[in-house]
Design a protein around this motif. Structure first.
Motif, PDB file in Angstrom:
ATOM      1  N   UNK A  66       0.616  -1.608   0.006  1.00 18.34           N
ATOM      2  CA  UNK A  66       0.583  -0.156  -0.315  1.00 18.34           C
ATOM      3  C   UNK A  66       1.086   1.475   0.126  1.00 18.34           C
ATOM      4  N   UNK A  67       0.976   1.841  -1.384  1.00 23.33           N
ATOM      5  CA  UNK A  67       2.160   3.174  -1.740  1.00 23.33           C
ATOM      6  C   UNK A  67       1.868   4.199  -1.101  1.00 23.33           C
ATOM      7  N   UNK A  68       0.443   4.606  -0.839  1.00 22.76           N
ATOM      8  CA  UNK A  68      -0.303   6.032  -1.036  1.00 22.76           C
ATOM      9  C   UNK A  68      -1.273   6.064  -0.473  1.00 22.76           C
ATOM     10  N   UNK A  69      -1.821   6.941   0.677  1.00 22.33           N
ATOM     11  CA  UNK A  69      -2.904   6.772   1.526  1.00 22.33           C
ATOM     12  C   UNK A  69      -3.896   8.310   0.648  1.00 22.33           C
ATOM     13  N   UNK A  70      -5.276   7.776   0.700  1.00 18.78           N
ATOM     14  CA  UNK A  70      -5.484   8.783   0.435  1.00 18.78           C
ATOM     15  C   UNK A  70      -5.564  10.324   1.365  1.00 18.78           C
ATOM     16  N   UNK A  71      -5.842  11.660   0.183  1.00 16.61           N
ATOM     17  CA  UNK A  71      -6.200  12.820   1.212  1.00 16.61           C
ATOM     18  C   UNK A  71      -7.338  13.808   0.552  1.00 16.61           C
ATOM     19  N   UNK A  72      -7.900  14.159   1.487  1.00 10.27           N
ATOM     20  CA  UNK A  72      -9.447  15.134   0.819  1.00 10.27           C
ATOM     21  C   UNK A  72      -8.834  15.837  -0.300  1.00 10.27           C
TER      22      UNK A  72
END
Length: 269
Positions: free
Chosen positions: A224-230
């Motif tokens: 999992x390389x990138x978390x979600x941002x608003x």
């Protein structure tokens, strides 16, 4: 004159007349198309804003374990990752977590709000909601549950690979013990009957581990390389399609207008 020639002449004249009618009032037709496009833009602007957040997984193949693979085999292995991220098992876990926090979501809601898209060796989890914070939260909740399932499946895939190698060595020992008894020292001095029992037990364990691996295999490297941002701005999801469709409707309405209404037809008579 042949009757068919007369009919063709009348048809040609009619076609030319209709074309002249359209060309004469081209600005009316263009105006109707523009009004249609404007109407589509207004309709889209009046709809509630939709925000899209995305989380990213990367997947690669460790060729030192797999050896040479065909393109089909590579696609099949990587697609298993995307199928698992979007699986019902993951969605049910997301729904359970969200409902525990007071959100009234269903699996059908998540399928409508989200999607998983593969881009080469990356899997992009997109989630759309009318609130930017909610979009990012749900995307990360989905990604977190997917990551847990992927990690568990990958561990079972590694165990399955280990058992497969062990099973192969047991079968090799059994073959050698039957050909040249007693079995070599590598077989731990076990009798053929004991080896057969061990082979059966190992094969059963292997079947269990393969089912628990959920079609992943040990040569996959998943992260999992990138978390979600608003998201800062709402997405323009569907806007261009709506404007284009509205413009085409306006164009057709303009053609019908100049073809059928008497004021326009008398002007070209």
């Amino acid at each position: 004159m042949h009757p068919s020639s007369s009919h063709e002449d009348r048809l040609l004249f009619s076609t030319q007349h209709e074309l002249q009618q359209v060309l004469r009032w081209w600005w009316i037709i263009s105006l109707m198309a523009l009004l249609g496009a404007l109407g589509g833009w207004i309709i889209h602007a009046l709809k509630p804003p939709v925000y899209e957040a995305q989380a990213v997984f990367s997947a690669a193949i460790d060729y030192t374990q797999t050896g040479l693979m065909t393109q089909f085999e590579q696609d099949q292995a990587l697609n298993a990752v995307g199928h698992l991220i979007a699986s019902g098992e993951v969605l049910e876990r997301v729904v359970a977590k969200s409902q525990a926090e007071g959100m009234s979501l269903t699996v059908a809601d998540l399928r409508r709000m989200g999607s998983v898209e593969r881009q080469v060796d990356a899997f992009i989890l997109r989630l759309r909601a009318t609130d930017a914070q909610q979009a990012a939260y749900l995307a990360n909740l989905w990604a977190s549950e997917a990551n847990a399932v992927l990690t568990d499946a990958q561990a079972h895939a590694l165990q399955a690979a280990h058992l497969a190698r062990y099973l192969q060595s047991l079968e090799s020992c059994l073959q050698r013990s039957l050909i040249v008894p007693p079995a070599p020292a590598l077989c731990y001095q076990q009798s053929p009957t004991e080896l057969q029992t061990l082979i059966t037990e190992t094969a059963q364990q292997l079947q269990v581990e393969r089912q628990a691996s959920r079609n992943l295999f040990s040569g996959l490297l998943i992260q999992w390389t990138e978390e979600a941002t608003p998201p800062a701005q709402p997405t323009q999801f569907g806007r261009n399609d709506l404007i284009l469709a509205s413009a085409l409707i306006g164009l057709l309405a303009g053609i019908v207008l100049v073809e059928l209404l008497p004021p326009f037809r008398r002007a070209t008579s």
